[in-house]
Design a protein around this motif. Structure first.
Motif, PDB file in Angstrom:
ATOM      1  N   ASN A  80       0.815  78.453  17.677  1.00  0.00           N
ATOM      2  CA  ASN A  80       1.777  78.347  18.777  1.00  0.00           C
ATOM      3  C   ASN A  80       2.112  76.886  19.042  1.00  0.00           C
ATOM      4  OD1 ASN A  80       2.839  78.172  21.551  1.00  0.00           O
ATOM      5  ND2 ASN A  80       2.358  80.347  21.673  1.00  0.00           N
ATOM      6  N   VAL A  81       1.081  76.044  19.058  1.00  0.00           N
ATOM      7  CA  VAL A  81       1.275  74.623  19.354  1.00  0.00           C
ATOM      8  C   VAL A  81       2.134  73.962  18.277  1.00  0.00           C
ATOM      9  CG1 VAL A  81       0.109  72.394  19.539  1.00  0.00           C
ATOM     10  CG2 VAL A  81      -0.871  74.411  20.648  1.00  0.00           C
ATOM     11  N   GLU A  82       1.884  74.305  17.004  1.00  0.00           N
ATOM     12  CA  GLU A  82       2.646  73.686  15.919  1.00  0.00           C
ATOM     13  C   GLU A  82       4.120  74.071  15.994  1.00  0.00           C
ATOM     14  OE1 GLU A  82       2.642  73.222  11.048  1.00  0.00           O
ATOM     15  OE2 GLU A  82       1.489  74.836  11.983  1.00  0.00           O
ATOM     16  N   HIS A 211      17.796  75.365  21.230  1.00  0.00           N
ATOM     17  CA  HIS A 211      16.340  75.204  21.248  1.00  0.00           C
ATOM     18  C   HIS A 211      15.699  75.947  22.417  1.00  0.00           C
ATOM     19  CE1 HIS A 211      17.295  71.936  18.407  1.00  0.00           C
ATOM     20  NE2 HIS A 211      16.117  72.219  17.913  1.00  0.00           N
ATOM     21  N   LEU A 212      16.384  76.008  23.549  1.00  0.00           N
ATOM     22  CA  LEU A 212      15.860  76.766  24.683  1.00  0.00           C
ATOM     23  C   LEU A 212      15.678  78.230  24.299  1.00  0.00           C
ATOM     24  CD1 LEU A 212      15.059  76.973  27.651  1.00  0.00           C
ATOM     25  CD2 LEU A 212      17.488  77.273  28.216  1.00  0.00           C
ATOM     26  N   THR A 213      16.657  78.779  23.592  1.00  0.00           N
ATOM     27  CA  THR A 213      16.556  80.167  23.125  1.00  0.00           C
ATOM     28  C   THR A 213      15.330  80.357  22.243  1.00  0.00           C
ATOM     29  OG1 THR A 213      18.961  80.441  23.198  1.00  0.00           O
ATOM     30  CG2 THR A 213      17.723  81.986  21.817  1.00  0.00           C
ATOM     31  N   ARG A 214      15.039  79.380  21.404  1.00  0.00           N
ATOM     32  CA  ARG A 214      13.899  79.500  20.493  1.00  0.00           C
ATOM     33  C   ARG A 214      12.567  79.334  21.213  1.00  0.00           C
ATOM     34  NH1 ARG A 214      18.176  79.563  18.483  1.00  0.00           N
ATOM     35  NH2 ARG A 214      18.601  80.299  16.367  1.00  0.00           N
ATOM     36  N   PHE A 215      12.515  78.469  22.199  1.00  0.00           N
ATOM     37  CA  PHE A 215      11.286  78.351  22.990  1.00  0.00           C
ATOM     38  C   PHE A 215      10.972  79.674  23.678  1.00  0.00           C
ATOM     39  CE2 PHE A 215      12.105  73.621  23.075  1.00  0.00           C
ATOM     40  CZ  PHE A 215      10.927  73.264  22.439  1.00  0.00           C
ATOM     41  N   LYS A 216      12.004  80.356  24.165  1.00  0.00           N
ATOM     42  CA  LYS A 216      11.797  81.634  24.844  1.00  0.00           C
ATOM     43  C   LYS A 216      11.348  82.725  23.868  1.00  0.00           C
ATOM     44  CE  LYS A 216      15.153  80.898  28.584  1.00  0.00           C
ATOM     45  NZ  LYS A 216      16.434  81.369  29.183  1.00  0.00           N
ATOM     46  N   THR A 217      11.654  82.536  22.581  1.00  0.00           N
ATOM     47  CA  THR A 217      11.351  83.556  21.566  1.00  0.00           C
ATOM     48  C   THR A 217       9.940  83.397  20.996  1.00  0.00           C
ATOM     49  OG1 THR A 217      13.703  83.519  20.964  1.00  0.00           O
ATOM     50  CG2 THR A 217      12.230  84.608  19.429  1.00  0.00           C
ATOM     51  N   ILE A 218       9.275  82.276  21.289  1.00  0.00           N
ATOM     52  CA  ILE A 218       7.985  81.985  20.656  1.00  0.00           C
ATOM     53  C   ILE A 218       6.949  83.113  20.814  1.00  0.00           C
ATOM     54  CG2 ILE A 218       5.936  80.492  20.843  1.00  0.00           C
ATOM     55  CD1 ILE A 218       7.807  78.123  21.014  1.00  0.00           C
ATOM     56  N   PRO A 219       6.774  83.718  21.986  1.00  0.00           N
ATOM     57  CA  PRO A 219       5.777  84.803  22.080  1.00  0.00           C
ATOM     58  C   PRO A 219       6.030  85.945  21.094  1.00  0.00           C
ATOM     59  CG  PRO A 219       6.421  84.083  24.271  1.00  0.00           C
ATOM     60  CD  PRO A 219       7.354  83.411  23.307  1.00  0.00           C
ATOM     61  N   ARG A 220       7.293  86.367  20.949  1.00  0.00           N
ATOM     62  CA  ARG A 220       7.609  87.426  19.989  1.00  0.00           C
ATOM     63  C   ARG A 220       7.488  86.933  18.561  1.00  0.00           C
ATOM     64  NH1 ARG A 220      13.015  89.697  20.305  1.00  0.00           N
ATOM     65  NH2 ARG A 220      13.706  87.729  21.259  1.00  0.00           N
ATOM     66  N   LEU A 221       7.821  85.662  18.360  1.00  0.00           N
ATOM     67  CA  LEU A 221       7.727  85.078  17.030  1.00  0.00           C
ATOM     68  C   LEU A 221       6.284  85.050  16.543  1.00  0.00           C
ATOM     69  CD1 LEU A 221       9.094  83.485  14.693  1.00  0.00           C
ATOM     70  CD2 LEU A 221       8.665  81.403  16.008  1.00  0.00           C
ATOM     71  N   MET A 222       5.364  84.629  17.399  1.00  0.00           N
ATOM     72  CA  MET A 222       3.963  84.535  16.998  1.00  0.00           C
ATOM     73  C   MET A 222       3.388  85.916  16.662  1.00  0.00           C
ATOM     74  SD  MET A 222       3.724  81.352  17.035  1.00  0.00           S
ATOM     75  CE  MET A 222       2.055  81.386  16.396  1.00  0.00           C
ATOM     76  N   ALA A 223       3.963  86.953  17.237  1.00  0.00           N
ATOM     77  CA  ALA A 223       3.471  88.311  16.987  1.00  0.00           C
ATOM     78  C   ALA A 223       3.803  88.791  15.566  1.00  0.00           C
ATOM     79  CB  ALA A 223       4.048  89.281  18.003  1.00  0.00           C
ATOM     80  N   VAL A 224       4.835  88.193  14.953  1.00  0.00           N
ATOM     81  CA  VAL A 224       5.224  88.629  13.618  1.00  0.00           C
ATOM     82  C   VAL A 224       4.769  87.688  12.525  1.00  0.00           C
ATOM     83  CG1 VAL A 224       7.220  89.842  14.536  1.00  0.00           C
ATOM     84  CG2 VAL A 224       7.503  87.508  13.688  1.00  0.00           C
TER      85      VAL A 224
END
Length: 225
Positions: A80-82, A211-224
């Motif tokens: 997540n941090v990376e 980039h704001l859109t991508r920051f908001k997507t990080i939780p779902r992104l990490m799940a995949v």
């Protein structure tokens, strides 16, 4: 590595380096996979072992592959941090580059804006002419090309080197984004359209929203991942 060997690995898309990088960046070899040279030889059959070693070491230097002493080479695991750090670095580099471009007198011919993406109003016609919309892989490529061109035109070689690295590290992440974020094609088209029209102020706002859109997507992104 000799110059001749380096030139060979930097050749076209069929070079060993390009093929190994493609396997890693598209997760054809999943995260934390032990990159066995023998296994890659089979996948790329036939392929000289020495060229695979050279390709892996080059990918280690680029931060795409991890080398663990006495264990070998491994594909990277995204934390997540990376991911947050890569997004933030990319956002800052682009904003600072656009700030530089905004201060230029474009009429002097120093800054040139290629049309990297068909304008949105022409997209439907273009899609029909090519048999369909751009693939996810094409969207990732165009996004990387756009960001790299922006920092290159800003004249900061240090920014350029960093964005090349970020593009490499985020290649698979951006592929995943195409399935998690709605209308990525329209989003990227809008960025390229603003860049082509030299609407730098609007482009800075659009890049920030990207980039704001991508920051908001990080939780779902990490799940995949």
């Amino acid at each position: 590595m000799t110059q001749d060997t380096e030139d060979n690995t930097e050749g076209g898309g069929s070079s060993v380096y390009e093929q190994v990088r493609e396997l890693v960046q598209t997760h054809g070899l999943p995260p934390q996979t032990h990159l066995m040279v023998e296994h890659i030889c089979i996948i790329l059959d036939p392929c000289p072992r020495q060229e695979i070693y050279q390709a892996l070491w080059r990918l280690v230097q680029e931060g795409v592959v991890v080398e663990r002493p006495e264990s070998g080479f491994f594909t990277r695991h995204f934390s997540n941090v990376e991911v947050c750090t890569l997004y933030e670095e990319n956002k800052v580099l682009l904003d600072r580059s656009l700030e530089i471009l905004e201060a230029h007198d474009v009429a002097n011919g120093v800054v040139q804006y290629p049309q990297l993406f068909v304008a949105r109003e022409d997209k439907a016609e273009k899609a029909g002419a090519t048999g369909g919309p751009l693939s996810q892989k094409d969207l990732v490529r165009i996004t990387g090309e756009l960001f790299l061109h922006i920092v290159t035109q800003a004249g900061r070689s240090d920014f350029t080197e960093l964005v090349v690295m970020i593009n490499q590290r985020l290649a698979y992440i951006r592929l995943c984004e195409c399935t998690l974020i709605e209308a990525v094609d329209e989003e990227v088209a809008h960025l390229c359209h603003l860049y082509h029209r030299n609407e730098i102020g609007k482009l800075r706002d659009a890049v920030a929203q990207y980039h704001l859109t991508r920051f908001k997507t990080i939780p779902r992104l990490m799940a995949v991942l």
